[in-house]
Motif scaffolding. Structure first.
Motif, PDB file in Angstrom:
ATOM      1  N   ILE A   1       0.847  -1.186   0.000  1.00 49.91           N
ATOM      2  CA  ILE A   1       0.000   0.000   0.000  1.00 49.91           C
ATOM      3  C   ILE A   1       0.885   1.238   0.000  1.00 49.91           C
ATOM      4  CG2 ILE A   1      -0.134   0.191   2.514  1.00 49.91           C
ATOM      5  CD1 ILE A   1      -3.078   0.957   2.209  1.00 49.91           C
ATOM      6  N   SER A   2       0.358   2.346  -0.493  1.00 51.75           N
ATOM      7  CA  SER A   2       1.049   3.625  -0.427  1.00 51.75           C
ATOM      8  C   SER A   2       0.413   4.457   0.677  1.00 51.75           C
ATOM      9  CB  SER A   2       0.952   4.359  -1.770  1.00 51.75           C
ATOM     10  OG  SER A   2       1.670   5.567  -1.737  1.00 51.75           O
ATOM     11  N   LYS A   3       1.237   4.929   1.622  1.00 52.64           N
ATOM     12  CA  LYS A   3       0.738   5.655   2.777  1.00 52.64           C
ATOM     13  C   LYS A   3       1.328   7.065   2.831  1.00 52.64           C
ATOM     14  CE  LYS A   3      -1.828   2.964   5.591  1.00 52.64           C
ATOM     15  NZ  LYS A   3      -3.078   3.379   6.247  1.00 52.64           N
ATOM     16  N   GLU A   4       0.494   8.018   3.209  1.00 48.36           N
ATOM     17  CA  GLU A   4       0.974   9.377   3.432  1.00 48.36           C
ATOM     18  C   GLU A   4       1.412   9.517   4.880  1.00 48.36           C
ATOM     19  OE1 GLU A   4      -0.823  13.457   1.970  1.00 48.36           O
ATOM     20  OE2 GLU A   4      -1.621  13.007   3.968  1.00 48.36           O
ATOM     21  N   ILE A   5       2.606  10.065   5.096  1.00 55.04           N
ATOM     22  CA  ILE A   5       3.101  10.283   6.451  1.00 55.04           C
ATOM     23  C   ILE A   5       3.505  11.749   6.611  1.00 55.04           C
ATOM     24  CG2 ILE A   5       3.908   7.904   6.698  1.00 55.04           C
ATOM     25  CD1 ILE A   5       6.756   8.950   6.278  1.00 55.04           C
ATOM     26  N   ASN A   6       3.473  12.226   7.832  1.00 52.96           N
ATOM     27  CA  ASN A   6       3.870  13.597   8.152  1.00 52.96           C
ATOM     28  C   ASN A   6       5.065  13.542   9.100  1.00 52.96           C
ATOM     29  OD1 ASN A   6       1.566  14.771   6.768  1.00 52.96           O
ATOM     30  ND2 ASN A   6       0.336  14.036   8.482  1.00 52.96           N
ATOM     31  N   ILE A   7       6.159  14.204   8.722  1.00 51.86           N
ATOM     32  CA  ILE A   7       7.373  14.144   9.529  1.00 51.86           C
ATOM     33  C   ILE A   7       7.898  15.550   9.822  1.00 51.86           C
ATOM     34  CG2 ILE A   7       8.083  11.872   8.702  1.00 51.86           C
ATOM     35  CD1 ILE A   7      10.056  13.290   6.845  1.00 51.86           C
ATOM     36  N   ASN A   8       8.534  15.689  10.975  1.00 52.82           N
ATOM     37  CA  ASN A   8       9.280  16.903  11.310  1.00 52.82           C
ATOM     38  C   ASN A   8      10.733  16.675  10.941  1.00 52.82           C
ATOM     39  OD1 ASN A   8       7.207  18.538  12.499  1.00 52.82           O
ATOM     40  ND2 ASN A   8       7.210  17.128  14.238  1.00 52.82           N
ATOM     41  N   VAL A   9      11.291  17.556  10.129  1.00 54.75           N
ATOM     42  CA  VAL A   9      12.630  17.337   9.594  1.00 54.75           C
ATOM     43  C   VAL A   9      13.406  18.646   9.580  1.00 54.75           C
ATOM     44  CG1 VAL A   9      11.885  17.714   7.211  1.00 54.75           C
ATOM     45  CG2 VAL A   9      13.899  16.304   7.650  1.00 54.75           C
ATOM     46  N   LEU A  10      14.730  18.545   9.696  1.00 54.40           N
ATOM     47  CA  LEU A  10      15.603  19.700   9.545  1.00 54.40           C
ATOM     48  C   LEU A  10      15.996  19.834   8.077  1.00 54.40           C
ATOM     49  CD1 LEU A  10      18.042  19.393  12.600  1.00 54.40           C
ATOM     50  CD2 LEU A  10      16.148  20.989  12.340  1.00 54.40           C
ATOM     51  N   GLN A  11      15.739  20.976   7.483  1.00 52.61           N
ATOM     52  CA  GLN A  11      16.116  21.211   6.095  1.00 52.61           C
ATOM     53  C   GLN A  11      16.977  22.465   6.004  1.00 52.61           C
ATOM     54  OE1 GLN A  11      12.558  21.827   3.823  1.00 52.61           O
ATOM     55  NE2 GLN A  11      12.213  23.862   4.629  1.00 52.61           N
ATOM     56  N   LYS A  12      17.478  22.748   4.803  1.00 54.82           N
ATOM     57  CA  LYS A  12      18.294  23.937   4.607  1.00 54.82           C
ATOM     58  C   LYS A  12      17.516  25.189   4.996  1.00 54.82           C
ATOM     59  CE  LYS A  12      21.524  22.625   0.952  1.00 54.82           C
ATOM     60  NZ  LYS A  12      21.979  22.937  -0.435  1.00 54.82           N
ATOM     61  N   CYS A  13      18.190  26.096   5.657  1.00 56.00           N
ATOM     62  CA  CYS A  13      17.559  27.360   6.033  1.00 56.00           C
ATOM     63  C   CYS A  13      17.083  28.093   4.781  1.00 56.00           C
ATOM     64  CB  CYS A  13      18.557  28.217   6.811  1.00 56.00           C
ATOM     65  SG  CYS A  13      17.937  29.871   7.218  1.00 56.00           S
ATOM     66  N   SER A  14      15.854  28.541   4.802  1.00 54.64           N
ATOM     67  CA  SER A  14      15.266  29.182   3.624  1.00 54.64           C
ATOM     68  C   SER A  14      15.843  30.565   3.353  1.00 54.64           C
ATOM     69  CB  SER A  14      13.747  29.291   3.803  1.00 54.64           C
ATOM     70  OG  SER A  14      13.428  30.022   4.987  1.00 54.64           O
ATOM     71  N   VAL A  15      16.519  31.158   4.346  1.00 55.65           N
ATOM     72  CA  VAL A  15      17.077  32.500   4.176  1.00 55.65           C
ATOM     73  C   VAL A  15      18.531  32.448   3.712  1.00 55.65           C
ATOM     74  CG1 VAL A  15      17.669  34.653   5.376  1.00 55.65           C
ATOM     75  CG2 VAL A  15      15.501  33.492   5.864  1.00 55.65           C
ATOM     76  N   CYS A  16      19.365  31.673   4.425  1.00 61.43           N
ATOM     77  CA  CYS A  16      20.798  31.621   4.077  1.00 61.43           C
ATOM     78  C   CYS A  16      21.145  30.433   3.194  1.00 61.43           C
ATOM     79  CB  CYS A  16      21.649  31.580   5.339  1.00 61.43           C
ATOM     80  SG  CYS A  16      21.485  30.051   6.297  1.00 61.43           S
ATOM     81  N   HIS A  17      20.153  29.563   2.900  1.00 63.60           N
ATOM     82  CA  HIS A  17      20.345  28.390   2.035  1.00 63.60           C
ATOM     83  C   HIS A  17      21.441  27.457   2.552  1.00 63.60           C
ATOM     84  CE1 HIS A  17      17.658  30.390  -0.745  1.00 63.60           C
ATOM     85  NE2 HIS A  17      18.450  31.449  -0.748  1.00 63.60           N
ATOM     86  N   GLY A  18      21.524  27.351   3.860  1.00 64.36           N
ATOM     87  CA  GLY A  18      22.437  26.386   4.466  1.00 64.36           C
ATOM     88  C   GLY A  18      23.798  26.930   4.839  1.00 64.36           C
TER      89      GLY A  18
END
Length: 376
Positions: free
Chosen positions: A134-151
């Motif tokens: 089956i294909s399931k939708e999941i919701n996760i909290n994750v750290l990503q590149k900063c949207s202002v300084c781009h990492g």
């Protein structure tokens, strides 16, 4: 070329990390595209060698591969991510730096990238979900590149500066008598760079928290506590780093009817003693439909009926297990006077023909008589 990762590297399944690194170094040098310009076969072999090394050198990935084979990495973006990250112009220095650096402890490379941390997400499934996947939708909290300084971790319009103490290596050497000790650079704390003006959003970390929705493909036949690896969907590790992986851990809810044992399904089917004695036909459920089960006459309590290919699909062989039905002959309750009279008369008729109608009872009581006679 053989698809088995151990065979690709020419090592045994019990090989240690040191053996894996040695095998990879030897084969990588032989088939590296820089030494075999224009040779597509060598380029493909090098890709397979690098892929095998990256799986077997990681203890988590290796354990998953040993248990499930290539099926453990069949998420859509795994192979494509690997190929997109592969560069035919990979420097020989990367190979020697990775191998000999780990074995002999050479100093930290300026270009070495850190890896973001992995994430584990626990997902609950019904037994029906496991049947065909089956294909399931999941919701996760994750750290990503900063949207202002781009990492980068720097305020807009500014840049990181190479640490003037360690010159970008992240460590320094301190001489003490005849010995030289290598330590983490106290000026940059091993980061290789100095930030004078930090980003006001991420405070110099280069990361920010994000809430993401993902669709995860659950293959058929997964078991409780299995983990599905999704590359590159974990936490971003900050400046000059790669993203970690997401591991989806499977938790299967207890089913109201079926009990799973490997790939077989077991269920208990109650019948009354009239049907057990005379036979008949009953309707039983499967995970997807209903089927007819023929009960032969004189069926005993606890008898097992096996229905082929009505169980769970194996994640390894793609074959289906069986559905096993255990017969439970139910003793009737809440009888009225008429029913009790019928049963009394029926019981009296059996007592006159005990050996013929109840052979097990006759055999049991004969053994009891013989046992007590032995005392006399």
């Amino acid at each position: 070329m053989d698809k088995n990762y151990y065979n690709i590297l020419g090592i045994s399944k019990t090989a240690e990390k040191r053996d894996i690194k040695k095998a990879y170094k030897r084969l990588a040098i032989k088939y590296h595209p820089d030494r075999n310009k224009g040779n597509k076969d060598c380029e493909e072999k090098f890709k397979k060698i690098k892929e095998a090394y990256e799986i077997l050198i990681d203890s988590k990935k290796r354990a998953m591969y040993d248990q499930y084979g290539h099926a453990a990495f069949n998420q859509e973006n795994y192979s494509s991510d690997f190929n997109s990250n592969f560069s035919s112009s990979s420097d020989f220095g990367d190979i020697f730096g990775d191998i000999f650096g780990d074995i002999f402890g050479s100093k930290k490379s300026k270009t070495k990238k850190n890896t973001g941390s992995d994430i584990q997400f626990n997902i609950k499934l019904n037994l029906e979900d496991v049947l065909n996947g089956i294909s399931k939708e999941i919701n996760i909290n994750v750290l990503q590149k900063c949207s202002v300084c781009h990492g980068s971790g720097c305020r807009s319009g500014t840049k990181r500066k190479l640490c003037h103490i360690c010159k970008g290596y992240g460590n320094v050497k301190i001489r003490q008598g005849f010995f030289t000790i290598q330590q983490t650079c106290p000026n940059c704390n091993g980061e290789c760079y100095i930030i004078n003006d930090v980003c006001f959003i991420c405070r110099g970390s280069g990361t920010e928290k994000s809430y993401k929705k993902l669709f995860v493909k659950i293959p058929p036949g997964v078991n409780n506590n299995d983990c599905i690896r999704i590359p590159g969907k974990g936490n971003y590790g900050g400046y000059n780093s790669t993203t970690g992986d997401l591991y989806v851990k499977i938790n299967i809810r207890k089913h109201s009817i079926f009990d799973r044992r490997k790939n077989d399904l077991f269920c208990e089917v109650p019948i009354n003693f009239s049907m057990a004695a005379l036979g008949g036909e009953i309707e039983i459920p499967t995970l997807i439909d209903k089927i007819k089960l023929k009960i032969p006459s004189e069926t005993q309590n606890g008898k097992l009926f096996r229905i082929k290919n009505r169980g769970i699909k194996s994640i390894k062989s793609n074959r289906y297990g069986d559905l096993v039905c255990k017969i439970f002959v139910e003793t009737p309750i809440n009888l009225n006077k008429y029913q009790k009279k019928l049963l009394y008369d029926f019981g009296m008729s059996l007592s006159k023909m005990n050996e013929k109608n109840n052979p097990k009872s006759k055999s049991f009581f004969d053994k009891i008589k013989k046992f007590f006679r032995s005392f006399n």
